[in-house]
Write an enzyme that holds these catalytic residues in place. Sequence first.
Site, PDB file in Angstrom:
ATOM      1  N   LYS A 112      -0.333   4.669   4.770  1.00 54.81           N
ATOM      2  CA  LYS A 112      -1.177   3.686   5.476  1.00 54.81           C
ATOM      3  C   LYS A 112      -0.564   3.379   6.839  1.00 54.81           C
ATOM      4  CE  LYS A 112      -3.665  -0.669   4.910  1.00 54.81           C
ATOM      5  NZ  LYS A 112      -4.938  -0.038   5.314  1.00 54.81           N
ATOM      6  N   HIS A 148       0.828  -1.196   0.000  1.00 57.21           N
ATOM      7  CA  HIS A 148       0.000   0.000   0.000  1.00 57.21           C
ATOM      8  C   HIS A 148       0.866   1.251   0.000  1.00 57.21           C
ATOM      9  CE1 HIS A 148      -3.175  -2.820   1.239  1.00 57.21           C
ATOM     10  NE2 HIS A 148      -4.025  -1.904   0.816  1.00 57.21           N
TER      11      HIS A 148
END
Length: 269
Positions: free
Chosen positions: A159, A155
């Site tokens: 995050k 990600h």
Amino acid sequence: MSDMRLVVAGAGGRMGRTLIKAIAETPGLALTGALEGADSPLIGQDSGQLSGLGNNGITLSADAKGTIAKADGIIDFTVPKATLAFASLAAGKVHIIGTTGHSADDEARIKEASKAATIVKSGNMSLGVNLLAALSKRVAKTLGEEFDIEIFEMHHSKKIDAPSGTALLLGRAAAEGRGIDLSQRSTRGRDGETGARTIGNIGFASLRGGSVVGEHSVIFAGPAERIELVHRAEDRMIFARGALKAALWARGQKPGLYSMMDVLGLGDM
């Protein structure tokens, strides 16, 4: 039936802005409120303007209780603490939870809240990811322990939780297929002299960097062969559309705790 009135929590964030745009594009839905934390510099700004739609007259507010009271449901991709607060205000409403990183105690409190609210909670709201979970469960059930299961995810650099909620969703699906408890049979990260792999455990690897929306692989590694199931998210809009599909589905359901598997009719896979 009148349009379903929705509140977007975390309306100033990337996912919140995407949701506001998606609601504007979806027949049968109407934005009735936009929430942000009390300390947000975006309080009072027009949510449509922030989302690139032009002024829509719905300004960002910190009044969760008053805003939710006027709505049919809330779409919530925020943080665990905020999600618990929203769940306590959602009695008689639909609450769509895309927030990840909840503790076991948080999960118990959400389940308790679902006695009065219709809650759909998922580590990922996209159709593709939930189909991937169903396939992972089926493959794990079909293949024996000679096939090791490893879950890879990557990600964007902002995050804050790992493994991702989606990786855990996939892990739980694979564990269910194998008939094991993921909380007792998982390996989270490896460093140094770890020894041989524990047979039957499900492994996780997390990468963070750049602007990656989301990439997940479920790998079944056996003797002399490997099966890989892969999903790559290219736009946050896929999560928004899934969340709105869940909201429309949940409008006709009794209070309870549901998942995207229920929404998509994938529970039998």
